[in-house]
Design a protein around this motif. Structure first.
Motif, PDB file in Angstrom:
ATOM      1  N   LEU A 281       7.278  -0.802  -4.921  1.00  0.00           N
ATOM      2  CA  LEU A 281       7.680  -1.354  -3.633  1.00  0.00           C
ATOM      3  C   LEU A 281       6.617  -2.318  -3.107  1.00  0.00           C
ATOM      4  N   ALA A 282       5.354  -1.926  -3.158  1.00  0.00           N
ATOM      5  CA  ALA A 282       4.274  -2.806  -2.695  1.00  0.00           C
ATOM      6  C   ALA A 282       4.245  -4.097  -3.496  1.00  0.00           C
ATOM      7  N   THR A 283       4.433  -4.000  -4.793  1.00  0.00           N
ATOM      8  CA  THR A 283       4.442  -5.196  -5.649  1.00  0.00           C
ATOM      9  C   THR A 283       5.601  -6.108  -5.291  1.00  0.00           C
ATOM     10  N   ARG A 284       6.780  -5.535  -5.075  1.00  0.00           N
ATOM     11  CA  ARG A 284       7.955  -6.349  -4.720  1.00  0.00           C
ATOM     12  C   ARG A 284       7.773  -7.026  -3.376  1.00  0.00           C
TER      13      ARG A 284
ATOM     14  N   ASP B 189      12.237   3.094  -1.663  1.00  0.00           N
ATOM     15  CA  ASP B 189      11.881   3.192  -3.078  1.00  0.00           C
ATOM     16  C   ASP B 189      10.778   4.236  -3.177  1.00  0.00           C
ATOM     17  N   GLN B 190      11.015   5.292  -3.918  1.00  0.00           N
ATOM     18  CA  GLN B 190      10.022   6.358  -4.057  1.00  0.00           C
ATOM     19  C   GLN B 190       8.801   5.908  -4.857  1.00  0.00           C
ATOM     20  N   ASN B 191       8.938   4.840  -5.623  1.00  0.00           N
ATOM     21  CA  ASN B 191       7.824   4.302  -6.400  1.00  0.00           C
ATOM     22  C   ASN B 191       7.053   3.335  -5.496  1.00  0.00           C
ATOM     23  N   VAL B 192       5.992   3.831  -4.855  1.00  0.00           N
ATOM     24  CA  VAL B 192       5.283   3.036  -3.853  1.00  0.00           C
ATOM     25  C   VAL B 192       4.599   1.820  -4.462  1.00  0.00           C
TER      26      VAL B 192
ATOM     27  N   VAL C 155       2.321   2.623   0.880  1.00  0.00           N
ATOM     28  CA  VAL C 155       2.683   1.228   0.608  1.00  0.00           C
ATOM     29  C   VAL C 155       1.805   0.302   1.441  1.00  0.00           C
ATOM     30  N   VAL C 156       1.586   0.661   2.710  1.00  0.00           N
ATOM     31  CA  VAL C 156       0.693  -0.119   3.580  1.00  0.00           C
ATOM     32  C   VAL C 156      -0.686  -0.241   2.938  1.00  0.00           C
ATOM     33  N   GLU C 157      -1.209   0.877   2.455  1.00  0.00           N
ATOM     34  CA  GLU C 157      -2.543   0.866   1.858  1.00  0.00           C
ATOM     35  C   GLU C 157      -2.595  -0.007   0.605  1.00  0.00           C
ATOM     36  N   LEU C 158      -1.545   0.029  -0.208  1.00  0.00           N
ATOM     37  CA  LEU C 158      -1.495  -0.826  -1.394  1.00  0.00           C
ATOM     38  C   LEU C 158      -1.411  -2.304  -1.010  1.00  0.00           C
ATOM     39  N   LEU C 159      -0.646  -2.617   0.019  1.00  0.00           N
ATOM     40  CA  LEU C 159      -0.563  -4.008   0.472  1.00  0.00           C
ATOM     41  C   LEU C 159      -1.927  -4.506   0.947  1.00  0.00           C
TER      42      LEU C 159
END
Length: 111
Positions: free
Chosen positions: A85-88, A79-82, A14-18
């Motif tokens: 979660l990043a989008t939210r 949320d298992q869907n990273v 999630v960090v990487e997606l952010l």
């Protein structure tokens, strides 16, 4: 975009997606602060003008109540869907004019 400090247990994907969304995210591990207590995590974030990103909701909500002068606290449900979660998270913080002293709650969508 936001300057964020992700706590020790926050999912790295999630960090990487952010980061790909343009946020400046520093992890506890990258800062060399692994093992810090929650008040120490918040203290580091405050001194570095970064919002805390955590799934440790209860403890950080209590810290927000006791110490509301911070650069922001973003508490998330798991949320298992990273990607979701990043989008939210991105949507929640992008909707704010400032994160200063704000408690942002990012909850998993209801089914």
């Amino acid at each position: 975009m936001a300057k964020i400090y992700a706590d020790e247990q926050f999912p790295l994907p999630v960090v990487e997606l952010l980061r790909t969304l343009g946020h400046d995210v520093l992890t506890v591990q990258e800062a060399g602060n692994a093992g810090d207590s929650d008040p120490e995590v918040l203290g580091f974030a405050v001194s570095n003008e970064r919002a805390v990103l955590t799934q440790n909701r209860g403890d950080f909500i209590r810290l927000h109540i006791r110490q509301p002068d911070h650069a922001g606290i973003i508490v998330c449900t798991e949320d298992q869907n990273v990607e979701r979660l990043a989008t939210r998270i991105n949507e929640a913080i992008s909707a704010q004019e400032t994160l200063k002293s704000r408690l942002i709650r990012v909850n998993r969508p209801q089914r």
